[in-house]
Design an enzyme around this catalytic site. Sequence first.
Site, PDB file in Angstrom:
ATOM      1  N   LYS A 118       0.827  -1.212   0.000  1.00 40.97           N
ATOM      2  CA  LYS A 118       0.000   0.000   0.000  1.00 40.97           C
ATOM      3  C   LYS A 118       0.859   1.259   0.000  1.00 40.97           C
ATOM      4  O   LYS A 118       0.471   2.273  -0.563  1.00 40.97           O
ATOM      5  CB  LYS A 118      -0.968   0.000   1.186  1.00 40.97           C
ATOM      6  CG  LYS A 118      -2.026  -1.064   1.036  1.00 40.97           C
ATOM      7  CD  LYS A 118      -3.288  -0.768   1.807  1.00 40.97           C
ATOM      8  CE  LYS A 118      -4.321  -1.844   1.464  1.00 40.97           C
ATOM      9  NZ  LYS A 118      -5.559  -1.752   2.186  1.00 40.97           N
ATOM     10  N   LYS A 200      -3.980 -10.418  -5.958  1.00 47.25           N
ATOM     11  CA  LYS A 200      -5.229 -10.782  -5.282  1.00 47.25           C
ATOM     12  C   LYS A 200      -6.355  -9.825  -5.688  1.00 47.25           C
ATOM     13  O   LYS A 200      -6.109  -8.650  -5.958  1.00 47.25           O
ATOM     14  CB  LYS A 200      -4.995 -10.833  -3.769  1.00 47.25           C
ATOM     15  CG  LYS A 200      -5.694  -9.770  -2.962  1.00 47.25           C
ATOM     16  CD  LYS A 200      -5.460  -9.875  -1.487  1.00 47.25           C
ATOM     17  CE  LYS A 200      -5.691  -8.490  -0.885  1.00 47.25           C
ATOM     18  NZ  LYS A 200      -6.880  -8.299  -0.109  1.00 47.25           N
ATOM     19  N   LYS A 203     -10.918  -4.874  -3.361  1.00 49.82           N
ATOM     20  CA  LYS A 203     -12.026  -3.948  -3.568  1.00 49.82           C
ATOM     21  C   LYS A 203     -11.549  -2.540  -3.870  1.00 49.82           C
ATOM     22  O   LYS A 203     -12.287  -1.741  -4.407  1.00 49.82           O
ATOM     23  CB  LYS A 203     -12.980  -3.963  -2.373  1.00 49.82           C
ATOM     24  CG  LYS A 203     -12.398  -3.492  -1.050  1.00 49.82           C
ATOM     25  CD  LYS A 203     -13.511  -3.386  -0.019  1.00 49.82           C
ATOM     26  CE  LYS A 203     -13.282  -4.249   1.198  1.00 49.82           C
ATOM     27  NZ  LYS A 203     -12.176  -3.796   2.048  1.00 49.82           N
TER      28      LYS A 203
END
Length: 335
Positions: A118, A200, A203
């Site tokens: 991130k 992966k 969302k």
Amino acid sequence: MAENMDEKKIIFSGIQPSGALTIGNYLGSLKNWVELQDEYNCYYCVVDQHAITVPQEPKMLRKNTLEILAVYLAAGLDPEKCTLFIQSHVPAHAQLSWVLSTMTYMGQLNRMTQFKEKSQKGEGNLNAGLFTYPVLMAADILLYNADLVPVGEDQKQHLELARDLADRFNSRYSDTFTVPDGYIPKLGARIMSLQEPEKKMSKSAEDPNSYILILDDEATIKRKFKRAVTDSIGIVKYTDEQPGIKNLITIYSSFSNMSIEEIEKKYEGKGYGEFKEDIGQLVADSLAPIREKVEYYLDNKDELERIYREGAQKAEKASRRVLSKVYRKVGFIQR
Ligand code: ATP
Ligand code: LTN
């Protein structure tokens, strides 16, 4: 006895309202939560404090938080059986997180894959919350003395930290926390992106074609599966050489309860076109009842409100007990 909540083992899990839920969230965690609610004393949370470690539009955060709670209910979680609540409603999470952060080594947090990923995505100005995110997650879990934590595979490393902090606190002071175990499904623990099957499904990904949302309509679901990246081999086979097809077989199997072998057999000699058509229909049909119920709850916000208020009360009571024990042990003076 079953009627005595205290004798049941305890479960805690949560999902961030950082966007609408994908079938990865569903298969990796939510589906299992529903199956576990009869046997365990479950706390299921919408972890809004975790979500703000990446920028969120306030209006969207509110919308996503309520929508996720509605999805919890629509997927079959029963507020009579489990405690459903919103993280920011229960201050003990942030309070315990502070204490635990003073016992967490920088090196441990530096190794966290999710932080590394991130932070690479972010535009420079990294916030400290993104770095200490796993400590808040440990607080979530330890506050309820959870025995089990049903999550997808990507959370293993964070869970390990929670176990480690429980051990460290218990040996530095005295036995306080339960050391939690993960509950990771055999199939569906890591659903991959439909566009880049080596990543992966997430969302908060930018490309909507990479994920299927629980609330996507039938036409959208079918279209996204049709566009899913596969390969030129042309055989429906569960193998690492065909990561796209492997992922689709996993999804197919999780929604149909058919085994991988049965699926391979069913599509022997058939092309990807038919397989993709069928998986689109299967997933759309499986999700349709959830979508309808979500609409009901979003039209009846007062019912949602009642549920999260009652949930917060129950969670507050349980967490306050553990937090005051912790405060006492570390040497804070009682009020
Ligand atoms: P974000 O993209 O905002 O990081 P996310 O989609 O990864 O979010 P989380 O809120 O971080 O979702 O995760 C909620 C739960 O869903 C966790 O238990 C996580 O392990 C699980 N999960 C998330 N993505 C997947 C996936 N692709 N496959 C299986 N489980 C998943
Ligand atoms: N970090 C988790 C979300 C999460 C969670 C938790 C999961 C926050 N607190 C406690 C289980 C238990 C994630 O899915 N990214």
